[in-house]
Design an enzyme around this catalytic site. Structure first.
Site, PDB file in Angstrom:
ATOM      1  N   GLU A  26       0.819  -1.218   0.000  1.00 55.39           N
ATOM      2  CA  GLU A  26       0.000   0.000   0.000  1.00 55.39           C
ATOM      3  C   GLU A  26       0.849   1.262   0.000  1.00 55.39           C
ATOM      4  OE1 GLU A  26      -0.665  -2.656   1.878  1.00 55.39           O
ATOM      5  OE2 GLU A  26      -2.534  -3.332   0.971  1.00 55.39           O
ATOM      6  N   HIS A  63     -11.617  -5.241   8.201  1.00 56.23           N
ATOM      7  CA  HIS A  63     -12.305  -5.082   6.906  1.00 56.23           C
ATOM      8  C   HIS A  63     -13.601  -4.290   7.074  1.00 56.23           C
ATOM      9  CE1 HIS A  63      -9.671  -8.546   6.176  1.00 56.23           C
ATOM     10  NE2 HIS A  63      -9.740  -8.249   4.903  1.00 56.23           N
TER      11      HIS A  63
END
Lengths: 321, 356
Positions: free
Chosen positions: A60, A127
């Site tokens: 990321e 999540h």
């Protein structure tokens, strides 16, 4: 106009802008051949090729950092974090490199970072997060959060065209649940609030998924006339619209799906306390997720996420004040 | 040139006239010396200004490391792009940033590159194709890789270069950038400025294996260069750039050098053995280049005087400039659509090889 889901509207915004501007490229994990974990970019690699729909290494910081480099030499990268939660691994590049570049050396960083956010489907602590406030607190970043299909497309196009780093919060639980008429072709949704429903007795201020929770909670609330204000943009925050709604209704409930402390709604509440005290007929009430990680098991998750019932209860309490 | 770092000889160069690159004219070799002299003179002046209280915060210099940035930048073309770190002032000078603007920057004045928004060598002049560093140093490796990625996607024969230190090799962004560049075979040059210490931490506490050896694991070459030899730095970078723009992918260059001053002006460096500093003082990159040129009959003393005069004039100009207007502290946070086309511009590239 075409009816489509929130998810398809995001895709449509990306596709429209990629067709219009060859500088736009998409970067992310599993977005090319697989079409993205949620299929937002399904079919893109066939139309635009692997260079512009780039399957990146699982990194990321790498995605954001290389996007910054590509942006300052003329590309328009749109980065996908597979889940908003994973943006913590790219935080430094967003906050310290992208966010401060213009202020320090006059160099705009035109990147868009898509964050599939939010809970409601047993995603668990990694999540389900709503990390928008991290970025609201960091100078030099814009933050938008559409709640409808029309705005999802219009804000996507506007985010790509905006010459600043834009954090685009897309709520996973709206992807297929929300549908709407979406204008064909290219258009931009402004970074300003929208009145989702007119009303006079009380205003509920929300964004993203919570706009729908607020609408459902107040659709028929003991006959009260309740306004719902959809912020759409968190940075810039549409202070004029917020203060106007407070002036009109005099009672305010602010709803966040994010954790309570220092959430976007905390900033909205502070703004009202500072600038609209004389307009208020009661305390500003807040509904948010308590300051805990989002739990996995359905009854635990339901216990923390703001529900229709909790919003309804807050509104009732304030209407009776 | 391609030796492991432990093999770099200590002590003065025995072959002063030797030129490690066949691609440098006498003018180039003088230019390298001039840029190093200018870097040292500016930083010495800045250190004095710091002691006089005219440079706020602390001050960070690259004393003894001048060859690393000057030599590498000499090999870069106008359209190439650089991410410059805090021991690398020479890169800005080679790319064409004026000394007065640099001294203004150090003093937080309006005429500084960042107009007082950032200090020290935390700047990049977009008119010279340079991105300003952030303090999380290896972050810039990813930015450089991203610029190289754009060049490759657009099929442009350009290259990006960034520096970083031995401490940076411990951070995750080092890995992410090296891996990304290897996977995508990007035209990027990573210059590891191994100056033996990250603040007070010696390299033996930073890595078990010299990071130059990691390059092979990422799929591209790593070479160790005498970082106190500007001509060797040029040659290694020239070769890496040629590889990069011809599609050969990235190169890691380890520039073996020594941080001769503290981490910042506030650091007394008591953790560094005096004998080590003395050893490296004998390898001073400016003395070395000066001796080479003296043997060629170049009037080095005249060059030193000329550079001093230039820095004196720059300091006078910088000191005469105003501080920024406090009312501008919140300006320029967001770009408008009018700024849409503002990008890095081409910088100066004085190497004779770009003119032939």
């Amino acid at each position: 106009m075409t009816e489509m889901t929130y998810l398809r509207a995001i895709s449509d915004g990306l596709r429209t802008e990629m067709r219009d501007d060859e500088r736009v490229l998409l970067m992310g994990e599993d977005i090319g051949v697989y079409g993205g974990a949620f299929k937002v970019t399904d079919g893109f690699i066939e139309e635009f090729g692997a260079d512009r729909v780039m399957d990146t290494p699982l990194a990321e910081s790498g995605i954001v950092g290389t996007a910054v480099g590509a942006a300052v030499v003329g590309l328009r990268p749109v980065c996908e974090m597979q889940f908003a939660d994973f943006v913590s691994c790219g935080f430094d590049q967003i906050v310290n490199v992208a966010g401060k570049m213009l202020y320090r050396q006059g160099l705009p960083v035109n990147i868009t970072v898509r964050l599939p956010s939010g809970g409601g489907f047993s995603g668990g602590p990694f999540h389900s997060q709503n990390p928008e406030a991290w970025f609201m607190h960091s100078p030099g970043l814009k933050v938008v959060a559409p709640s409808t299909a029309e705005d999802a497309k219009g804000l996507m196009i506007a985010s790509i065209r905006d010459p600043n780093p834009v954090i685009y919060m897309e709520h996973k639980n709206l992807y297929r649940r929300v549908k709407g008429e979406v204008p064909d072709g290219s258009y931009e949704t402004p970074f300003r609030a929208r009145v989702a429903r007119e009303g006079d007795d009380l205003v509920v201020i929300a964004y993203g998924q919570m706009v729908h929770t607020a609408l459902e909670a107040t659709a028929d609330l003991d006959g009260a006339s309740i306004m719902v204000l959809d912020l759409r943009s968190l940075v810039p925050l549409d202070e004029e619209a917020i203060l106007g709604a407070v002036h009109h209704c005099s009672k305010v409930v602010v709803v966040d799906e994010a954790n309570y402390t220092c959430a976007a709604g905390a900033q909205v509440s502070a703004l009202i306390a500072e600038r609209a005290f004389e307009d208020l007929d009661g305390p500003v009430l807040r509904v948010a997720t308590p300051d805990v990680p989002i739990p996995f098991s359905p009854p635990l998750e339901a216990a923390v996420l703001p529900s229709v019932e909790r919003v309804r209860e807050a509104c009732r309490q304030l209407l009776e004040y | 040139m391609a030796t492991s770092s432990t093999d770099v000889p200590i002590g003065p160069s025995t072959a002063a006239q030797e030129c490690p690159s066949a691609h440098l004219t006498v003018d180039d070799r003088v230019g390298l010396l001039r840029a190093m002299l200018l870097m040292r003179a500016i930083e010495e002046r800045a250190m004095n200004l710091y002691r006089q209280g005219k440079v706020p915060g602390s001050f960070y210099d690259g004393f003894g490391q001048e060859a690393v940035s000057v030599g590498a930048t000499w090999a870069m073309a106008p359209a190439d792009r650089l991410c410059v770190l805090h021991r690398d002032l020479g890169a800005h000078l080679v790319r064409g940033v004026a000394p007065a603007a640099i001294l203004s920057q150090y003093m937080g004045r309006e005429a500084g590159i960042t107009s007082g928004r950032d200090g020290n060598v935390h700047f990049g002049d977009l008119r010279t194709g340079c991105v300003g560093m952030v303090s999380m140093l290896p972050d810039m490796m990813l930015v450089a890789a991203g610029m190289a990625m754009a060049f490759k996607l657009r099929k442009e024969q350009r290259c990006a270069l960034t520096w970083f230190g031995d401490g940076s090799t411990s951070r995750g962004d080092f890995h992410e950038a090296m891996n990304w560049a290897g996977v995508q075979r990007l035209p990027v040059i990573f210059v590891l400025e191994n100056n033996q210490f990250a603040y007070s931490t010696p390299i033996k506490q930073q890595f078990a294996v010299n990071p130059v050896e990691r390059a092979a694991a990422y799929g591209f070459p790593g070479v160790s260069v005498d970082g106190n030899d500007a001509e060797a730095m040029f040659e290694a970078t020239r070769a890496a750039r040629e590889r990069a723009v011809c599609g050969g992918g990235p190169t890691l260059i380890e520039a073996v050098t020594m941080r001769m001053h503290g981490h910042g002006a506030h650091d007394d460096m008591k953790y560094v053995p005096k004998a080590l500093v003395e050893e490296w003082r004998q390898k001073d990159p400016i003395d070395r280049q000066g001796n080479r040129l003296k043997e060629l009959g170049v009037d080095v003393d005249a060059l030193v005087k000329e550079v001093r005069a230039e820095v004196d004039a720059a300091a006078r100009k910088a000191l005469a400039g105003p501080m920024p207007d406090p009312a501008t502290a919140t300006d320029r946070l967001f770009a408008s659509r009018d700024d849409d086309e503002v990008l890095l511009e081409d910088g100066a590239a004085p190497w004779s090889g770009f003119r032939s």
